[in-house]
Scaffold this active site. Structure first.
Site, short mmCIF file in Angstrom:
data_model
loop_
_atom_site.label_atom_id
_atom_site.label_comp_id
_atom_site.label_asym_id
_atom_site.label_seq_id
_atom_site.Cartn_x
_atom_site.Cartn_y
_atom_site.Cartn_z
N GLU A 8 46.63 69.64 37.88
CA GLU A 8 47.81 69.29 38.65
C GLU A 8 47.49 67.98 39.38
OE1 GLU A 8 50.70 71.24 38.86
OE2 GLU A 8 49.82 72.57 37.39
N HIS A 9 48.42 67.11 39.42
CA HIS A 9 48.19 65.83 40.10
C HIS A 9 48.82 65.86 41.48
CE1 HIS A 9 46.49 63.90 36.57
NE2 HIS A 9 47.35 64.62 35.88
N PRO A 10 48.09 65.38 42.50
CA PRO A 10 48.61 65.41 43.88
C PRO A 10 49.72 64.37 44.06
CG PRO A 10 46.50 64.28 43.82
CD PRO A 10 46.75 64.79 42.43
N LEU A 11 50.94 64.81 44.00
CA LEU A 11 52.08 63.89 44.11
C LEU A 11 52.39 63.50 45.55
CD1 LEU A 11 54.42 65.59 41.49
CD2 LEU A 11 52.80 63.70 41.15
#
Length: 144
Positions: A8-11
């Site tokens: 998951e990418h930290p948006l």
């Protein structure tokens, strides 16, 4: 098939890149896959999801939500196509839970897995407390 356990990418941060160890563990938890699940090639299942018993995931599907027992899902993003059986049959199969049987019983009963679903339920349902079930004579999926 690919399961994305992390990634998951930290948006909500200055960068979507995982600069630190804390950023590298952004998955939503383990993927739980039930028994007797068929997963098509090139399907992708995101972290933290549960795939219910007897579910079917189509080729190339991208699964972003939990999949209920005996559901058929496909597409990008995966959507419910239909259920394999009506609710009463699904409930009976969940109670029978043949996947929990000892391996020698599964081997002994091998031919029963080729029976129409109604006959299978009638044959093994009493062992699992499936009383009075008609075995799916109203089976919308046409398997009876």
């Amino acid at each position: 098939m690919q399961i994305i356990a992390e990634g998951e990418h930290p948006l909500d941060r200055a960068s979507t890149f995982a600069f630190t160890a804390a950023s590298k563990n952004l998955g939503k938890g383990p993927v739980r896959i039930g028994s007797d699940v068929w997963i098509g090639s090139r399907a992708i299942i995101l972290s933290g999801l549960t795939i219910g018993n007897g579910a079917v995931i189509g080729v190339g599907a991208i699964v972003t939500r939990d999949v209920p027992p005996y559901a058929i899902v496909a597409g990008n993003t995966a959507r419910l196509i239909r259920y394999r059986f009506p609710p009463d049959i699904i409930a009976a199969l969940e109670r029978i839970a043949w996947w929990d049987w000892p391996a020698d019983r599964i081997e002994r009963e091998r031919s029963a897995f080729d029976l129409p679903i109604g006959e299978f339920i009638r044959r093994f349902g009493a062992d699992a407390g499936v009383a009075g079930n008609d075995g799916g004579t109203t089976g919308a999926a046409g398997q009876d």
